[in-house]
Write a protein that holds these residues in place. Structure first.
Motif, PDB file in Angstrom:
ATOM      1  N   TRP A 257     -12.084  -2.475  -5.453  1.00  0.00           N
ATOM      2  CA  TRP A 257     -11.085  -1.568  -4.885  1.00  0.00           C
ATOM      3  C   TRP A 257     -10.202  -2.234  -3.860  1.00  0.00           C
ATOM      4  O   TRP A 257      -9.044  -1.910  -3.677  1.00  0.00           O
ATOM      5  CB  TRP A 257     -11.785  -0.357  -4.250  1.00  0.00           C
ATOM      6  CG  TRP A 257     -12.622  -0.699  -3.072  1.00  0.00           C
ATOM      7  CD1 TRP A 257     -13.908  -1.082  -3.058  1.00  0.00           C
ATOM      8  CD2 TRP A 257     -12.207  -0.709  -1.714  1.00  0.00           C
ATOM      9  NE1 TRP A 257     -14.345  -1.331  -1.787  1.00  0.00           N
ATOM     10  CE2 TRP A 257     -13.325  -1.120  -0.943  1.00  0.00           C
ATOM     11  CE3 TRP A 257     -11.001  -0.414  -1.064  1.00  0.00           C
ATOM     12  CZ2 TRP A 257     -13.267  -1.231   0.426  1.00  0.00           C
ATOM     13  CZ3 TRP A 257     -10.951  -0.544   0.313  1.00  0.00           C
ATOM     14  CH2 TRP A 257     -12.068  -0.947   1.048  1.00  0.00           C
ATOM     15  N   ARG A 258     -10.744  -3.220  -3.147  1.00  0.00           N
ATOM     16  CA  ARG A 258      -9.963  -3.864  -2.087  1.00  0.00           C
ATOM     17  C   ARG A 258      -8.786  -4.648  -2.662  1.00  0.00           C
ATOM     18  O   ARG A 258      -7.782  -4.867  -2.001  1.00  0.00           O
ATOM     19  CB  ARG A 258     -10.859  -4.777  -1.256  1.00  0.00           C
ATOM     20  CG  ARG A 258     -11.800  -4.045  -0.355  1.00  0.00           C
ATOM     21  CD  ARG A 258     -12.682  -4.995   0.408  1.00  0.00           C
ATOM     22  NE  ARG A 258     -13.623  -5.649  -0.486  1.00  0.00           N
ATOM     23  CZ  ARG A 258     -14.320  -6.739  -0.156  1.00  0.00           C
ATOM     24  NH1 ARG A 258     -14.126  -7.312   1.016  1.00  0.00           N
ATOM     25  NH2 ARG A 258     -15.172  -7.273  -1.004  1.00  0.00           N
TER      26      ARG A 258
ATOM     27  N   THR B 250      -7.384  -3.968  -5.879  1.00  0.00           N
ATOM     28  CA  THR B 250      -6.542  -3.191  -6.781  1.00  0.00           C
ATOM     29  C   THR B 250      -5.699  -2.161  -6.079  1.00  0.00           C
ATOM     30  O   THR B 250      -4.681  -1.727  -6.590  1.00  0.00           O
ATOM     31  CB  THR B 250      -7.398  -2.501  -7.830  1.00  0.00           C
ATOM     32  OG1 THR B 250      -8.351  -1.645  -7.180  1.00  0.00           O
ATOM     33  CG2 THR B 250      -8.130  -3.525  -8.687  1.00  0.00           C
ATOM     34  N   CYS B 251      -6.129  -1.724  -4.900  1.00  0.00           N
ATOM     35  CA  CYS B 251      -5.369  -0.679  -4.193  1.00  0.00           C
ATOM     36  C   CYS B 251      -4.273  -1.311  -3.351  1.00  0.00           C
ATOM     37  O   CYS B 251      -4.527  -2.143  -2.547  1.00  0.00           O
ATOM     38  CB  CYS B 251      -6.290   0.143  -3.297  1.00  0.00           C
ATOM     39  SG  CYS B 251      -5.486   1.517  -2.459  1.00  0.00           S
TER      40      CYS B 251
ATOM     41  N   LEU C 122       0.819  -1.213   0.000  1.00  0.00           N
ATOM     42  CA  LEU C 122       0.000   0.000   0.000  1.00  0.00           C
ATOM     43  C   LEU C 122       0.853   1.263   0.000  1.00  0.00           C
ATOM     44  O   LEU C 122       0.385   2.324   0.386  1.00  0.00           O
ATOM     45  CB  LEU C 122      -0.927  -0.006   1.219  1.00  0.00           C
ATOM     46  CG  LEU C 122      -1.991  -1.102   1.237  1.00  0.00           C
ATOM     47  CD1 LEU C 122      -2.739  -1.066   2.553  1.00  0.00           C
ATOM     48  CD2 LEU C 122      -2.956  -0.948   0.082  1.00  0.00           C
ATOM     49  N   GLU C 123       2.090   1.123  -0.395  1.00  0.00           N
ATOM     50  CA  GLU C 123       3.010   2.265  -0.329  1.00  0.00           C
ATOM     51  C   GLU C 123       2.486   3.460  -1.118  1.00  0.00           C
ATOM     52  O   GLU C 123       2.653   4.597  -0.730  1.00  0.00           O
ATOM     53  CB  GLU C 123       4.392   1.848  -0.855  1.00  0.00           C
ATOM     54  CG  GLU C 123       5.092   0.817   0.016  1.00  0.00           C
ATOM     55  CD  GLU C 123       5.305   1.314   1.438  1.00  0.00           C
ATOM     56  OE1 GLU C 123       5.518   2.524   1.625  1.00  0.00           O
ATOM     57  OE2 GLU C 123       5.250   0.496   2.360  1.00  0.00           O
ATOM     58  N   GLY C 124       1.858   3.207  -2.257  1.00  0.00           N
ATOM     59  CA  GLY C 124       1.396   4.324  -3.081  1.00  0.00           C
ATOM     60  C   GLY C 124      -0.044   4.707  -2.832  1.00  0.00           C
ATOM     61  O   GLY C 124      -0.604   5.513  -3.575  1.00  0.00           O
ATOM     62  N   CYS C 125      -0.654   4.138  -1.811  1.00  0.00           N
ATOM     63  CA  CYS C 125      -2.090   4.362  -1.574  1.00  0.00           C
ATOM     64  C   CYS C 125      -2.374   5.134  -0.293  1.00  0.00           C
ATOM     65  O   CYS C 125      -3.492   5.086   0.223  1.00  0.00           O
ATOM     66  CB  CYS C 125      -2.810   3.019  -1.522  1.00  0.00           C
ATOM     67  SG  CYS C 125      -2.716   2.073  -3.038  1.00  0.00           S
ATOM     68  N   SER C 126      -1.378   5.835   0.237  1.00  0.00           N
ATOM     69  CA  SER C 126      -1.559   6.514   1.512  1.00  0.00           C
ATOM     70  C   SER C 126      -2.722   7.498   1.488  1.00  0.00           C
ATOM     71  O   SER C 126      -3.546   7.531   2.403  1.00  0.00           O
ATOM     72  CB  SER C 126      -0.271   7.237   1.906  1.00  0.00           C
ATOM     73  OG  SER C 126      -0.429   7.905   3.136  1.00  0.00           O
ATOM     74  N   GLU C 127      -2.801   8.299   0.429  1.00  0.00           N
ATOM     75  CA  GLU C 127      -3.880   9.295   0.351  1.00  0.00           C
ATOM     76  C   GLU C 127      -5.233   8.607   0.238  1.00  0.00           C
ATOM     77  O   GLU C 127      -6.231   9.064   0.804  1.00  0.00           O
ATOM     78  CB  GLU C 127      -3.651  10.226  -0.858  1.00  0.00           C
ATOM     79  CG  GLU C 127      -2.326  10.991  -0.800  1.00  0.00           C
ATOM     80  CD  GLU C 127      -2.198  11.791   0.478  1.00  0.00           C
ATOM     81  OE1 GLU C 127      -3.084  12.627   0.741  1.00  0.00           O
ATOM     82  OE2 GLU C 127      -1.207  11.596   1.208  1.00  0.00           O
ATOM     83  N   ASP C 128      -5.270   7.496  -0.499  1.00  0.00           N
ATOM     84  CA  ASP C 128      -6.536   6.766  -0.638  1.00  0.00           C
ATOM     85  C   ASP C 128      -6.991   6.200   0.706  1.00  0.00           C
ATOM     86  O   ASP C 128      -8.194   6.167   0.995  1.00  0.00           O
ATOM     87  CB  ASP C 128      -6.370   5.616  -1.640  1.00  0.00           C
ATOM     88  CG  ASP C 128      -6.139   6.117  -3.054  1.00  0.00           C
ATOM     89  OD1 ASP C 128      -6.559   7.250  -3.349  1.00  0.00           O
ATOM     90  OD2 ASP C 128      -5.534   5.377  -3.854  1.00  0.00           O
ATOM     91  N   VAL C 129      -6.033   5.728   1.515  1.00  0.00           N
ATOM     92  CA  VAL C 129      -6.375   5.179   2.827  1.00  0.00           C
ATOM     93  C   VAL C 129      -6.935   6.277   3.730  1.00  0.00           C
ATOM     94  O   VAL C 129      -7.906   6.064   4.468  1.00  0.00           O
ATOM     95  CB  VAL C 129      -5.151   4.510   3.475  1.00  0.00           C
ATOM     96  CG1 VAL C 129      -5.462   4.093   4.910  1.00  0.00           C
ATOM     97  CG2 VAL C 129      -4.721   3.293   2.664  1.00  0.00           C
TER      98      VAL C 129
END
Length: 485
Positions: free
Chosen positions: A481-482, A484-485, A332-339
């Protein structure tokens, strides 16, 4: 069963077992009702075995013996009154057997003395000079007072806390009264009552978890200590595969466990430690960690004894041993904003208060500067800045203690916050029940078929899956989404 009978049954239990925790009391009342008890007159028909699923053997025996003796004494008294109606004198009454209920002590609150002699000198200076004590001194005062209260009564009621708070505010109104711009707020002692009650609940948290289910045992085992799994609340073991290790690993000894524990304390003070070495040490000492947590060791002691448990590297190992799952689903390194978006949207969707989960402080605030008394007792994330999007520093707090004051990313803070609920046997607060369960099932992939991690509410049926969470999951079922993110 009407309210009057329910009150009578409640009183009959608390007279015999005054220190019985409220949660166990509720379960006991439900058990009695399921057995067919409608009034206190049904008590003599209850047997010890009927209560062993809820109470310890000695507690069950006390109740059964008291109820039976009470019936016998009532019958004897009635017979003596009928056989000699004209010879009823005070002496004849005193010779009849009395119920073996414990003698109720006088109201200890009225005679309770504020332990001024144990207050720090700095606190007494403030009180005697009419100055407001600092938050630190006020917390110390509350700790001392609660300690003295609980020496007399193991479970002080809110009424007791209110009476004692009124005494304290009456003695030192300028220092302790609730005021704002010179005006007294309410009766002037509510904040002190709240602090006293919070401290009492905090201390009681470390008592043995309640018994939920217990197999019937023969008398020869009645004096044995009930194993931790049987003392644990359903919420404690929920989602866990190795909540309690019965045996020390064959390759370990108590001495080797202590050596590894001490070694990790030393490594925690270093900046160049080997991550692999720490992971190995954490895994090898999992037995000792669980033993200390499950016996109710205070959080501050755990922080000092197991520093890596409160860092991502250590809690990840403990969490995986406990649940069989890793913290994160994929990278999830690139998904911080999405989290961040997800967490805030969940709070909004479920209409749950953001401040119960996220607490904001100044960007430059240090761990020791955080006003922890304003924080919830359950795990929460402290955001250093005005927004979790702009912040570059986070902290995680539980029980109003900073567990980790230097967390660089929101995802790490979220994992440590959520992991604390499982690793430290903490129940989900009702105020965050839906958000946390959604994260549990869809983000951390913990999906037990039954049970709950939420604090139980009296007379409210607990469902295996929160209906609101289930509805949202169904609405999102067409989206991947669960994955792919």
């Amino acid at each position: 069963m009407d309210d009057a009978e329910h009150s009578n049954i409640h009183s009959s239990i608390t007279e015999v077992l005054p220190d019985l925790p409220g949660a166990i009391l509720d379960i006991l009342e439900e058990t009695l009702q399921s057995l067919g008890v409608q009034t206190t007159e049904d008590f003599p028909f209850i047997q010890e075995a009927d209560l062993l699923s809820v109470l310890r053997p000695i507690q069950a025996r006390k109740l059964v013996a008291t109820w039976k003796n009470h019936k016998q004494s009532t019958e004897i008294h009635s017979q003596s009154a009928l056989s000699s109606p004209t010879s009823s004198t005070p002496s004849s009454h005193s010779s009849s057997p009395l119920p073996s209920c414990p003698i109720t002590a006088p109201d200890w609150v009225d005679s309770f003395q504020i332990p001024l002699e144990k207050f720090p000198e700095a606190l007494m200076q403030c009180l005697e000079r009419g100055k407001r004590p600092s938050p630190r001194l006020r917390r110390e005062m509350v700790r001392i007072v609660v300690t003295e209260m609980m020496k007399i009564c193991a479970s002080p009621s809110k009424r007791a806390s209110t009476q004692i708070a009124k005494k304290m505010v009456a003695k030192y109104p300028q220092s302790l009264q609730d005021v704002i711009e010179g005006d007294v707020v309410g009766p002037g002692y509510h904040s002190l009552v709240k602090q006293l009650q919070a401290r009492i609940e905090n201390v009681k948290r470390y008592s043995a978890p309640r018994i939920m289910k217990r197999k019937q045992r023969s008398d020869e085992y009645d004096t044995e200590e009930v194993p931790a799994e049987q003392r644990a609340a359903v919420q404690d073991t929920y989602g866990c595969i190795q909540w309690e290790m019965k045996f020390l690993p064959v390759s370990e000894t108590p001495e080797s466990q202590k050596d590894k524990k001490d070694k990790m304390k030393v490594l925690s003070d270093q900046t160049n430690f080997s991550p692999d070495e720490v992971k190995t040490l954490m895994k090898c000492t999992y037995y000792s960690q669980r033993k200390e947590i499950n016996k109710g060791t205070e959080l501050q002691t755990l922080i000092e004894d197991w520093p890596f448990l409160f860092q991502e590297i250590g809690m990840t190992v403990h969490f995986q041993e406990l649940t069989g799952l890793t913290f994160l689903r994929g990278q999830l390194e690139g998904c911080s904003e999405d989290v961040k978006d997800m967490v805030l949207l969940l709070l909004s969707y479920f209409e749950e208060k953001e401040e119960t989960l996220l607490h904001y402080v100044e960007e430059t605030c240090l761990a020791r500067e955080v006003q922890v008394e304003s924080l919830p007792v359950t795990p929460c994330i402290i955001v250093c800045g005005t927004s979790c999007y702009a912040s570059r520093q986070f902290m995680v707090c539980s029980d109003r203690k900073i567990m980790n004051g230097q967390i660089p990313t929101f995802i790490s803070a979220l994992c440590l916050m959520f992991g604390s609920y499982y690793c430290l046997n903490i129940h989900y607060p009702v105020e965050l029940a839906s958000t946390l369960e959604f994260l549990q099932r869809c983000f951390f992939n913990i999906n037990p078929e039954k049970g709950t991690k939420v604090e139980t509410k009296k007379n409210k049926k607990q469902l295996a899956v929160n209906p609101r969470v289930l509805t949202l999951i169904a609405d999102l079922s067409d989206h991947e989404w669960r994955e792919t993110c």
